[in-house]
Motif scaffolding. Structure first.
Motif, PDB file in Angstrom:
ATOM      1  N   THR A  67       0.829  -1.208   0.000  1.00 41.28           N
ATOM      2  CA  THR A  67       0.000   0.000   0.000  1.00 41.28           C
ATOM      3  C   THR A  67       0.861   1.254   0.000  1.00 41.28           C
ATOM      4  OG1 THR A  67      -0.125   0.031   2.426  1.00 41.28           O
ATOM      5  CG2 THR A  67      -1.879  -1.152   1.231  1.00 41.28           C
ATOM      6  N   HIS A  68       1.998   1.214   0.717  1.00 42.40           N
ATOM      7  CA  HIS A  68       2.930   2.335   0.765  1.00 42.40           C
ATOM      8  C   HIS A  68       4.213   1.839   1.411  1.00 42.40           C
ATOM      9  CE1 HIS A  68       1.151   2.361   4.741  1.00 42.40           C
ATOM     10  NE2 HIS A  68       1.993   3.282   5.164  1.00 42.40           N
ATOM     11  N   HIS A  69       5.192   2.727   1.468  1.00 38.80           N
ATOM     12  CA  HIS A  69       6.523   2.271   1.852  1.00 38.80           C
ATOM     13  C   HIS A  69       6.921   2.635   3.281  1.00 38.80           C
ATOM     14  CE1 HIS A  69       8.275   0.291  -1.741  1.00 38.80           C
ATOM     15  NE2 HIS A  69       7.269   0.910  -2.333  1.00 38.80           N
ATOM     16  N   HIS A  70       5.994   2.771   4.184  1.00 40.13           N
ATOM     17  CA  HIS A  70       6.366   2.865   5.601  1.00 40.13           C
ATOM     18  C   HIS A  70       6.876   1.509   6.067  1.00 40.13           C
ATOM     19  CE1 HIS A  70       4.007   6.685   6.915  1.00 40.13           C
ATOM     20  NE2 HIS A  70       5.294   6.927   6.861  1.00 40.13           N
ATOM     21  N   SER A  71       7.906   1.547   6.937  1.00 35.85           N
ATOM     22  CA  SER A  71       8.599   0.302   7.277  1.00 35.85           C
ATOM     23  C   SER A  71       7.704  -0.724   7.970  1.00 35.85           C
ATOM     24  CB  SER A  71       9.817   0.604   8.156  1.00 35.85           C
ATOM     25  OG  SER A  71       9.397   1.161   9.389  1.00 35.85           O
ATOM     26  N   ASP A  72       6.701  -0.269   8.729  1.00 37.04           N
ATOM     27  CA  ASP A  72       5.881  -1.272   9.427  1.00 37.04           C
ATOM     28  C   ASP A  72       5.099  -2.146   8.440  1.00 37.04           C
ATOM     29  OD1 ASP A  72       4.621   1.342   9.203  1.00 37.04           O
ATOM     30  OD2 ASP A  72       2.866   0.507  10.224  1.00 37.04           O
ATOM     31  N   HIS A  73       4.989  -1.691   7.195  1.00 42.91           N
ATOM     32  CA  HIS A  73       4.298  -2.471   6.158  1.00 42.91           C
ATOM     33  C   HIS A  73       5.270  -3.314   5.330  1.00 42.91           C
ATOM     34  CE1 HIS A  73       0.358  -0.282   6.489  1.00 42.91           C
ATOM     35  NE2 HIS A  73       1.168   0.454   7.224  1.00 42.91           N
ATOM     36  N   LEU A  74       6.571  -3.184   5.650  1.00 43.32           N
ATOM     37  CA  LEU A  74       7.596  -3.796   4.794  1.00 43.32           C
ATOM     38  C   LEU A  74       8.569  -4.712   5.525  1.00 43.32           C
ATOM     39  CD1 LEU A  74       8.748  -0.780   2.589  1.00 43.32           C
ATOM     40  CD2 LEU A  74       7.567  -2.833   1.822  1.00 43.32           C
ATOM     41  N   ASP A 158      -5.041   9.118   1.281  1.00 48.63           N
ATOM     42  CA  ASP A 158      -4.352  10.302   1.787  1.00 48.63           C
ATOM     43  C   ASP A 158      -3.694   9.973   3.124  1.00 48.63           C
ATOM     44  OD1 ASP A 158      -3.488  12.754   2.545  1.00 48.63           O
ATOM     45  OD2 ASP A 158      -5.481  13.661   2.742  1.00 48.63           O
ATOM     46  N   HIS A 159      -2.419   9.578   3.045  1.00 49.28           N
ATOM     47  CA  HIS A 159      -1.649   9.310   4.261  1.00 49.28           C
ATOM     48  C   HIS A 159      -1.012  10.638   4.649  1.00 49.28           C
ATOM     49  CE1 HIS A 159      -0.207   6.658   7.187  1.00 49.28           C
ATOM     50  NE2 HIS A 159       0.854   6.155   6.593  1.00 49.28           N
ATOM     51  N   GLY A 160      -1.857  11.604   4.840  1.00 53.09           N
ATOM     52  CA  GLY A 160      -1.577  13.038   4.821  1.00 53.09           C
ATOM     53  C   GLY A 160      -0.369  13.464   5.600  1.00 53.09           C
ATOM     54  N   GLY A 182      -5.603   0.471   3.338  1.00 53.98           N
ATOM     55  CA  GLY A 182      -4.230   0.938   3.514  1.00 53.98           C
ATOM     56  C   GLY A 182      -4.213   1.982   4.622  1.00 53.98           C
ATOM     57  N   ASP A 183      -3.133   2.753   4.695  1.00 49.03           N
ATOM     58  CA  ASP A 183      -3.053   3.809   5.717  1.00 49.03           C
ATOM     59  C   ASP A 183      -3.591   5.097   5.129  1.00 49.03           C
ATOM     60  OD1 ASP A 183      -1.750   1.934   7.209  1.00 49.03           O
ATOM     61  OD2 ASP A 183      -0.053   3.218   7.731  1.00 49.03           O
ATOM     62  N   THR A 184      -4.572   5.668   5.783  1.00 49.18           N
ATOM     63  CA  THR A 184      -5.163   6.892   5.247  1.00 49.18           C
ATOM     64  C   THR A 184      -5.905   7.658   6.333  1.00 49.18           C
ATOM     65  OG1 THR A 184      -6.615   7.791   3.524  1.00 49.18           O
ATOM     66  CG2 THR A 184      -7.324   5.722   4.543  1.00 49.18           C
TER      67      THR A 184
HETATM   68 ZN   LIG Z   1       1.922   4.314   7.071  1.00 52.82          ZN
END
Ligand SMILES: [Zn+2]
Length: 294
Positions: A67-74, A158-160, A182-184
């Motif tokens: 969903t995005h590249h924040h480390s907790d998702h990777l 919008d992971h603002g 995802g994160d939003t």
């Molecule tokens: Zn995130």
């Protein structure tokens, strides 16, 4: 129209947590078994252990969507990829692993093999070299995968306040559908893409109590969705079931507070997700919990 022979559409929360390294909620990761395919959305901490608990070899996974590249998702990605290649019952990957994600996915897939080149060189004598290969696709909003009657659509969220691309995903199969937020923060584009969805798996953050100040909530709210706002999302999309995941709590807030905090805006079906909670989408969405988790 011919109906696909395998009518399965099941979503399993592999990890319902966020960055805090807790033992009861592993990092964000969701398994979607649909038709004859199995996808993982995000690769948070512990995803490989949860697959093992399900008795599902990583070799059976079609691919991974980020969903995005924040480390907790990777941070669980390397474990899935390399442990999943090992020729034991929980691994057995023989085919290249497909990875879809925002800008940055090519870079991830290009450089990880360099970081692990010694392991890959040594183990390539024992296991099929194709099984450790990675194939990346960088996505934009729209249909990102379509095969076997399954359509996967990415939509911008919008992971603002953060300078990074972030997507949610909608999975459609045989007249049924699931959306993963995802994160939003509260997001109109998500509401557009989640209209009438069967299952809406949505992130949430909540803070309360003495140790939690209002300015903190305003900052967090730019990146994440508070229960009151999630309630508006659910009221406007009317899922057969809404499920909270990516549960991020501050101050004295607990998971038990999430549903009461949502009720001022939404009175429909809602559960707080748990690791290995299974959501099967048929005429209704049924919930089951895996016995391996106490
Ligand atoms: Zn995130």
């Amino acid at each position: 129209m011919l109906q696909p022979s395998n009518n399965l559409f099941r979503v399993t929360l592999l990890g319902s947590g966020a960055p805090p390294p807790t033992i009861d909620r592993f990092g964000p990761s969701t398994l979607v078994e649909v038709g004859s395919e199995k996808f993982i959305f995000d690769a948070g901490r512990g995803a490989m252990q949860r697959l093992y608990q399900l008795g599902l070899p990583f070799g059976e996974i079609t691919g991974i969507f980020l969903t995005h590249h924040h480390s907790d998702h990777l941070v669980g990605f390397t474990d899935l990829w390399l442990t999943g290649w090992i020729g034991r019952p929980w691994g057995l990957r023989t085919m290249p692993l497909k990875v879809w994600g925002p800008v940055g996915t090519h870079q991830l897939v290009e450089h990880l093999p360099l970081a692990f080149s010694t392991d890959i060189r040594v183990r390539s004598h024992s296991y099929p070299p194709d099984g450790v290969k990675l194939q990346s696709t960088e996505i934009k909003e729209g249909i990102v995968h379509q095969t076997g009657g399954v359509t996967i659509t990415a939509f911008e969220v919008d992971h603002g306040g953060e300078q990074l691309d972030a997507f949610g995903y909608r999975i459609d199969y045989n007249g049924r559908s699931a959306v993963l937020s995802g994160d939003t923060t509260f997001n109109e584009n998500l509401i557009r893409h989640a209209q009438g969805v069967d299952l809406l798996v949505h992130e949430v953050t909540h803070g309360m109590g003495d140790g939690f100040e209002r300015p903190n909530l305003e900052r967090i709210r730019r990146n994440h969705t508070v229960p009151e706002d999630a309630g508006v999302v659910f009221s406007r999309t009317k899922p057969k079931l809404a499920v909270y995941t990516h549960i991020l709590l501050f101050g004295d807030a607990t998971a038990e507070d999430l549903i009461p905090a949502t009720r001022s805006r939404y009175d429909g079906p809602l559960v707080v997700g748990e690791d290995l909670m299974r959501l099967e989408i048929g005429g209704t969405v049924s919930i089951s919990r895996h016995s391996a988790v106490s």
